[in-house]
Design a protein around this motif. Structure first.
Motif, short mmCIF file in Angstrom:
data_model
loop_
_atom_site.label_atom_id
_atom_site.label_comp_id
_atom_site.label_asym_id
_atom_site.label_seq_id
_atom_site.Cartn_x
_atom_site.Cartn_y
_atom_site.Cartn_z
N ASN A 447 0.77 -1.34 -0.09
CA ASN A 447 -0.01 -0.14 -0.08
C ASN A 447 1.06 1.49 -0.15
OD1 ASN A 447 -1.81 2.30 1.35
ND2 ASN A 447 -2.98 0.71 1.93
N LEU A 448 1.23 2.09 -1.67
CA LEU A 448 1.82 3.60 -1.40
C LEU A 448 1.06 4.65 -1.23
CD1 LEU A 448 4.16 1.63 -4.36
CD2 LEU A 448 4.70 2.17 -1.83
N ALA A 449 1.18 5.44 -0.28
CA ALA A 449 0.41 6.93 -0.61
C ALA A 449 0.90 7.22 -1.70
CB ALA A 449 0.77 7.62 1.11
N GLN A 450 -0.11 7.83 -1.81
CA GLN A 450 0.36 8.75 -3.26
C GLN A 450 -0.14 10.63 -2.95
OE1 GLN A 450 1.42 7.49 -6.26
NE2 GLN A 450 2.11 5.74 -4.49
N PRO A 451 0.88 11.24 -2.79
CA PRO A 451 0.83 12.82 -3.04
C PRO A 451 -0.41 13.04 -4.32
CG PRO A 451 3.44 12.30 -3.59
CD PRO A 451 2.70 11.15 -3.46
N TRP A 452 -0.76 13.81 -3.55
CA TRP A 452 -2.53 15.21 -4.67
C TRP A 452 -2.48 14.63 -5.67
CZ3 TRP A 452 -2.04 19.23 -6.48
CH2 TRP A 452 -1.68 20.49 -5.48
N ASN A 500 -3.01 4.83 -2.60
CA ASN A 500 -3.97 6.12 -1.42
C ASN A 500 -3.38 6.99 -1.36
OD1 ASN A 500 -5.65 3.72 -0.31
ND2 ASN A 500 -4.61 3.71 1.31
N LEU A 501 -4.35 8.10 -2.13
CA LEU A 501 -5.33 9.65 -1.77
C LEU A 501 -5.24 9.51 -0.71
CD1 LEU A 501 -4.30 12.36 -3.16
CD2 LEU A 501 -5.93 12.08 -4.27
N TYR A 513 2.68 10.40 5.77
CA TYR A 513 2.24 9.66 4.58
C TYR A 513 2.20 7.99 5.49
CZ TYR A 513 1.89 13.50 1.77
OH TYR A 513 1.54 14.65 1.21
N GLN A 514 1.16 7.64 5.69
CA GLN A 514 1.79 6.26 5.66
C GLN A 514 1.63 4.79 5.29
OE1 GLN A 514 -1.36 5.40 9.19
NE2 GLN A 514 0.61 6.41 11.09
N GLU A 515 1.88 3.94 4.86
CA GLU A 515 1.97 3.05 3.55
C GLU A 515 1.99 1.70 4.80
OE1 GLU A 515 3.71 5.31 -0.01
OE2 GLU A 515 5.47 4.65 1.57
N HIS A 516 2.37 0.92 3.69
CA HIS A 516 2.34 -1.11 4.63
C HIS A 516 2.28 -1.73 3.92
CE1 HIS A 516 -1.86 -1.51 4.11
NE2 HIS A 516 -1.59 -2.50 4.17
N ILE A 517 3.60 -2.54 3.72
CA ILE A 517 3.65 -3.53 3.30
C ILE A 517 3.17 -4.86 4.29
CG2 ILE A 517 5.16 -5.50 2.34
CD1 ILE A 517 7.13 -3.41 3.15
N ALA A 518 2.26 -5.64 3.33
CA ALA A 518 1.41 -7.07 3.81
C ALA A 518 2.17 -8.39 3.72
CB ALA A 518 -0.50 -6.73 3.12
N PHE A 519 1.61 -9.37 4.33
CA PHE A 519 2.64 -10.44 3.81
C PHE A 519 1.76 -11.42 3.70
CE2 PHE A 519 5.62 -8.03 6.04
CZ PHE A 519 6.75 -7.49 5.17
N ALA A 520 1.55 -12.49 3.04
CA ALA A 520 0.20 -13.74 3.11
C ALA A 520 0.71 -14.94 4.10
CB ALA A 520 0.03 -13.71 1.70
N VAL A 521 0.14 -15.85 5.19
CA VAL A 521 0.58 -17.01 5.40
C VAL A 521 -0.90 -17.75 5.42
CG1 VAL A 521 2.03 -15.84 7.13
CG2 VAL A 521 -0.58 -16.17 8.31
N ASP A 522 -0.34 -19.02 5.71
CA ASP A 522 -1.19 -20.20 6.06
C ASP A 522 -1.92 -20.35 6.55
OD1 ASP A 522 -0.85 -20.82 3.09
OD2 ASP A 522 0.66 -22.37 4.23
#
Length: 621
Positions: A447-452, A500-501, A513-522
């Motif tokens: 998830n990346l925050a984008q400048p307007w 995300n704007l 600007y908050q951003e995040h990385i998501a990891f998938a597990v079983d």
């Protein structure tokens, strides 16, 4: 394809706009009348500057409210037109845009309109000027491009033709295939603009929400395909009214605009190849039909096969290291020549970059994507005006093909591997290129925050350069305002990027600007329990959320208790279930762990307002 852009698309003075257009690589420009009127440059100086920059002056515009008027007003309009024709001669321009009347037309009579347009065409011919008549979507009596063309045919004057504007046509849902029946010698000009599909009056939609091709929802490839089939050979020019573009950096916007036309040219060629006219053999291969307008294509690339790595840059890495360790990532070592670390969980790889990171709070700095051919993918991106990112390498080190995204995130195109491994990891220690093979943890989405001012640019960048497909955008409420969210993903969901704007949040006087990385597990429950045992600081979810969750889904009490105990969030649709939790934020970065059950393909959107509210509270204790 000859490319053009109207100066009204850009910020700055006429001089600055012309310089930016030349830098971006446009063939020509349309001069918007107000830009000339407010410029200190004389028409002769503008003409000379254009020649020095290698720009054609393709169109002077707009000339408004001419037709369907009383005799007295017609006389005044012809006088006004003659003054503009004389001005155009000084500029060295030969085509003017005349819009269908909006404000002063009082007589709805095609015969009268044709008679008045004939007088205008005759006067224009005396000055060596061509008149491109355009039907505005909100024209008082003429708002249909076919109606405008019928008037041109009625007049039958060599100096009168029509202008086709994609916005005025597609905003009204007019059928575009009829363009193919037009006499190409009577199509004097073509303007293109994209736009999101909105429910509002057409004038406001046009004046504020047009975007460059690829940044909206119009089928511009089809529109252009019909234009090409008609035999048109003139400029394809952007006319985009947009409040954001006219406040943004002029050179950057011009490059974004040029990228959009390059993308549109390729998309139009593909549409033509796949949509043969009725009664002709199937398009493609050696039987592809040639048209007077040649459409260039780009190096072909497949969509990325997955994420190769995510990189977080920070000066003080202690909190990041602690957080990754608590989540279950393993520290694999430091790079042998660079001040970077590698952390892995299965096939999910996170690089912590400490290079040139003085006073840098933790933030997402780079993403790696697995592609079939990094060199070809990089060549395509560069032709689409993507800036190149170079990294110093020594012997026996992976040479990454890097480009810069609009928000300055570095994008690296990596050679994919069928088993999900990455050969470059041996630079952190021998044998690591096979570490984690066979395990299921992967990067699920970022998830990346984008400048307007760069949001629409980012959508086009990832669409054109990385072949990601934009999904319908959503708006998520947060305590500091609505957050516009745009998902970009591959067909199989192997790469999911969320743009995300977001509202700017204030923390200790600094913008974050908050951003995040998501990891998938079983097994998310087991992952959460293990992380809790390691001391992970979960994002604390309110008890009210779980009461609402129970009301909506009637969950088994024991399962609901587990969700509440571990601060897990839950969503369900017709295809499956989604479990996830969030960590606290470090700098501008936090992490998310997810488990997808069945065919669930979303992101837990109903839970996003909860996450935003809790994070807001943490910044405003």
């Amino acid at each position: 394809m000859r490319t053009g852009i109207a100066t009204v698309c850009l910020s700055g003075t006429l001089k600055e706009k012309m310089q930016a257009c030349a830098i971006a690589g446009f063939d020509g420009i349309e001069i918007f009348e107000q830009d000339l009127v407010t410029s200190p440059l004389s028409p002769e100086q503008v003409r000379g500057m254009a020649a020095d920059l290698g720009l054609d002056l393709d169109l002077y515009q707009p000339f408004r409210d001419f037709d369907g008027v009383t005799p007295d007003l017609l006389k005044a309009n012809l006088r006004r037109a003659e003054a503009k024709f004389a001005l155009m001669s000084r500029l060295g321009m030969d085509t003017i845009l005349v819009c269908s009347n909006v404000a002063t037309a009082t007589i709805d009579d095609d015969g009268l309109r044709a008679e008045q347009l004939a007088q205008l065409a005759g006067l224009a011919g005396d000055h060596g000027i061509n008149v491109a008549y355009e039907a505005l979507a909100w024209g008082k009596y003429v708002n249909d491009y076919e109606h405008a063309y019928r008037l041109v045919e009625m007049v039958d004057h060599p100096n009168l033709g029509t202008c086709l504007d994609s916005f005025h046509i597609l905003s009204r849902d007019w059928e575009t295939s009829h363009i193919e029946a037009f006499n190409p010698e009577k199509i004097f000009f073509v303007q293109v603009a994209d736009a999101p599909k909105l429910s509002m009056d057409v004038l406001s939609w046009s004046r504020h929400y047009r975007v460059f091709p690829g940044e909206g929802q119009f089928d511009l490839a089809k529109f252009m395909g019909h234009v090409v089939r008609a035999g048109y050979t003139g400029p394809v020019s952007l006319e985009v009214f947009n409040d954001v573009f006219r406040q943004s950096d002029v050179e950057r916007t011009a490059v974004d605009a040029m990228r959009s036309l390059i993308w549109l040219e390729e998309q139009s060629a593909q549409w033509l190849a796949g949509n043969a006219p009725e009664g002709t053999p199937a398009a493609g291969g050696a039987h592809r039909r040639r048209y007077p307008m040649e459409l260039a294509t780009l190096p072909k690339v497949n969509e990325p096969a997955g994420f190769n790595f995510a990189e977080v840059k920070a000066d003080d890495t202690a909190q990041l290291e602690k957080l990754l360790g608590q989540l279950g990532f393993e520290f694999e070592g430091r790079h042998r020549t660079k001040d970077v670390q590698l952390w892995t969980m299965g096939q999910a790889r996170v690089i912590i970059n400490e290079q040139a990171a003085s006073h840098t709070e933790p933030s997402i700095a780079a993403l790696g994507f697995d592609v079939d051919s990094p060199v070809i993918a990089s060549a395509r991106a560069q032709q689409l005006k993507a800036p190149v990112v170079a990294r110093k390498v020594q012997a026996d080190e992976e040479v990454f093909q890097g480009i810069s995204a609009p928000d300055s995130t570095e994008i690296f195109l990596c050679q994919g591997s069928p088993d999900g491994t990455a050969a470059w990891t041996h630079e952190f220690g021998e044998g690591l290129e096979h570490h984690g093979a066979g395990t299921s943890a992967v990067i699920d989405h970022v998830n990346l925050a984008q400048p307007w001012q760069h949001f629409d640019e980012a959508v086009l960048f990832y669409t054109s350069a990385l072949a990601l497909e934009p999904q319908p955008f959503a708006e998520v409420p947060s305590p500091s305002g609505l957050v516009r969210s745009q998902v970009m993903e591959t067909t199989d969901g192997a790469v999911r990027l969320v743009l995300n704007l977001a509202p700017v949040q204030q923390a200790s006087g600094h913008k974050t600007y908050q951003e995040h990385i998501a990891f998938a597990v079983d097994d998310l429950v087991a992952t959460a329990r293990a992380a809790r045992d390691r001391g992970l600081d979960f994002l604390q979810i309110p008890a009210n959320y779980y009461e609402d969750l129970d009301a909506r889904f009637d969950l088994e009490p024991g399962f609901l208790a587990t969700l509440k105990e571990l601060n897990l969030l839950y969503d369900r649709d017709a295809d499956g279930e989604f479990l996830h939790f969030y960590t606290a934020t470090v700098g501008s970065v936090f992490f998310e762990m997810v488990e997808r059950r069945g065919g669930y393909n979303g992101y837990g959107a109903p839970n996003a307002p909860v996450r935003h509210a809790v994070q807001y509270d943490s910044l405003h204790p």
